[in-house]
Design a protein around this motif. Structure first.
Motif, short mmCIF file in Angstrom:
data_model
loop_
_atom_site.label_atom_id
_atom_site.label_comp_id
_atom_site.label_asym_id
_atom_site.label_seq_id
_atom_site.Cartn_x
_atom_site.Cartn_y
_atom_site.Cartn_z
N GLY A 26 0.82 -1.20 0.00
CA GLY A 26 0.00 0.00 0.00
C GLY A 26 0.85 1.25 0.00
O GLY A 26 0.52 2.26 -0.63
N LEU A 49 -6.46 0.05 -2.00
CA LEU A 49 -7.06 -0.72 -0.89
C LEU A 49 -7.48 -2.11 -1.37
O LEU A 49 -7.25 -3.11 -0.69
N VAL A 157 -5.85 4.06 7.40
CA VAL A 157 -5.94 3.22 6.20
C VAL A 157 -7.06 3.71 5.28
O VAL A 157 -6.91 3.75 4.05
N SER A 161 -4.89 4.57 2.54
CA SER A 161 -4.62 3.18 2.10
C SER A 161 -3.30 2.66 2.67
O SER A 161 -2.87 1.56 2.36
N THR A 196 -8.79 -3.58 4.92
CA THR A 196 -8.61 -2.97 3.60
C THR A 196 -9.81 -3.23 2.69
O THR A 196 -10.18 -2.35 1.89
#
Length: 259
Positions: A26, A49, A157, A161, A196
């Motif tokens: 990522g 993602l 995240v 990501s 994710t």
């Protein structure tokens, strides 16, 4: 079907680094999607993602079969990260960040890349820090702190990501320094997959995924991860770690200039 072999090669390059270092998918893919494929920042994050989630599924299954997943730790992380990710995606939707908040996304991505570089560079130090923190982290407050760390990862995240890999491993190591390294990595990967994918679904609902490009990236990455894992035995860990740090900092510099 016409394939973009540049995308396949890019997926292979990132996959090779993931196989060599265990992190960086990522962290490197999103800047690559922005700079090389000229994707909108939100679309780059959403596509990455899904790339991260899909490429880590096989690793998660393998760690499960080997008994390398501490589900007590993973469940606590998910208790924090999944609600945090959903709330972050709802905020992005109603605040229009994916359309009007490109600078916010670029800033979040840049910060996440710098934090990842720091965690990778000083990986050997975190175990000692975790042992030192044991005087304050007790059996009573460790579950709450694990959920809190999960929530932080969920927000980071979803916005960038980045963070489910290197940052996740470091957080677990600080909270559970006596956890066997194989179980630590296995638990982190098992946590990263649902996180994710949930964040990816959120971005997909906003139209932030380039599906054809995603397929091409995954086709390149899957065999390359296997090759990288085999090459790990040949290259000194210090060299691969600092090479990855250099790539992360260069990517962070490039992304932060876009703010």
């Amino acid at each position: 079907m016409h394939f973009d072999w540049t995308a396949v090669a890019a997926g292979a390059g990132v996959g090779l680094i993931v196989g060599l270092t265990g992190v960086g998918g990522g962290s490197l893919m999103t800047p690559l999607l922005i700079s090389v494929f000229h994707l909108d920042k939100a679309v780059a994050i959403g596509t990455d993602l899904w790339f991260a989630g899909l490429t880590k599924v096989s690793g998660s299954v393998a760690h499960h079969r080997e008994g390398h997943v501490d589900y007590h730790v993973t469940k606590k992380l998910l208790t924090g990260s999944i609600p945090a990710s959903i709330l972050t995606m709802l905020y992005m939707h109603f605040a229009g960040i994916s359309k009007n908040g490109q600078n916010t996304l670029a800033f979040a991505l840049g910060v996440a890349l710098v934090l990842t570089a720091i965690t990778v560079a000083f990986r050997p130090v975190w175990y000692k820090v975790g042992i030192w923190l044991e005087r304050w982290i007790t059996r009573e407050n460790r579950p709450f702190l694990t959920i809190l760390c999960g929530a932080i990862l969920g927000v980071l995240v979803s916005l960038s990501s980045v963070g489910a890999g290197a940052l996740g491993v470091t957080m677990i190591l600080l909270l559970y320094p006596r956890l066997d390294m194989k179980r630590l990595i296995g638990s982190d990967i098992a946590h990263a997959v649902p996180l994710t994918i949930v964040a990816g679904i959120g971005h997909a609902s906003l139209g932030n995924v380039e599906w054809m490009l995603l397929i091409e990236l995954v086709i390149g990455s899957v065999p390359a991860i296997w090759v990288g894992a085999k090459l790990t035995k040949l290259l000194p860990e210090t060299i691969t770690r600092f090479a990855l740090c250099a790539c992360l900092l260069l990517a962070a510099n490039k992304v932060l200039k876009l703010v």
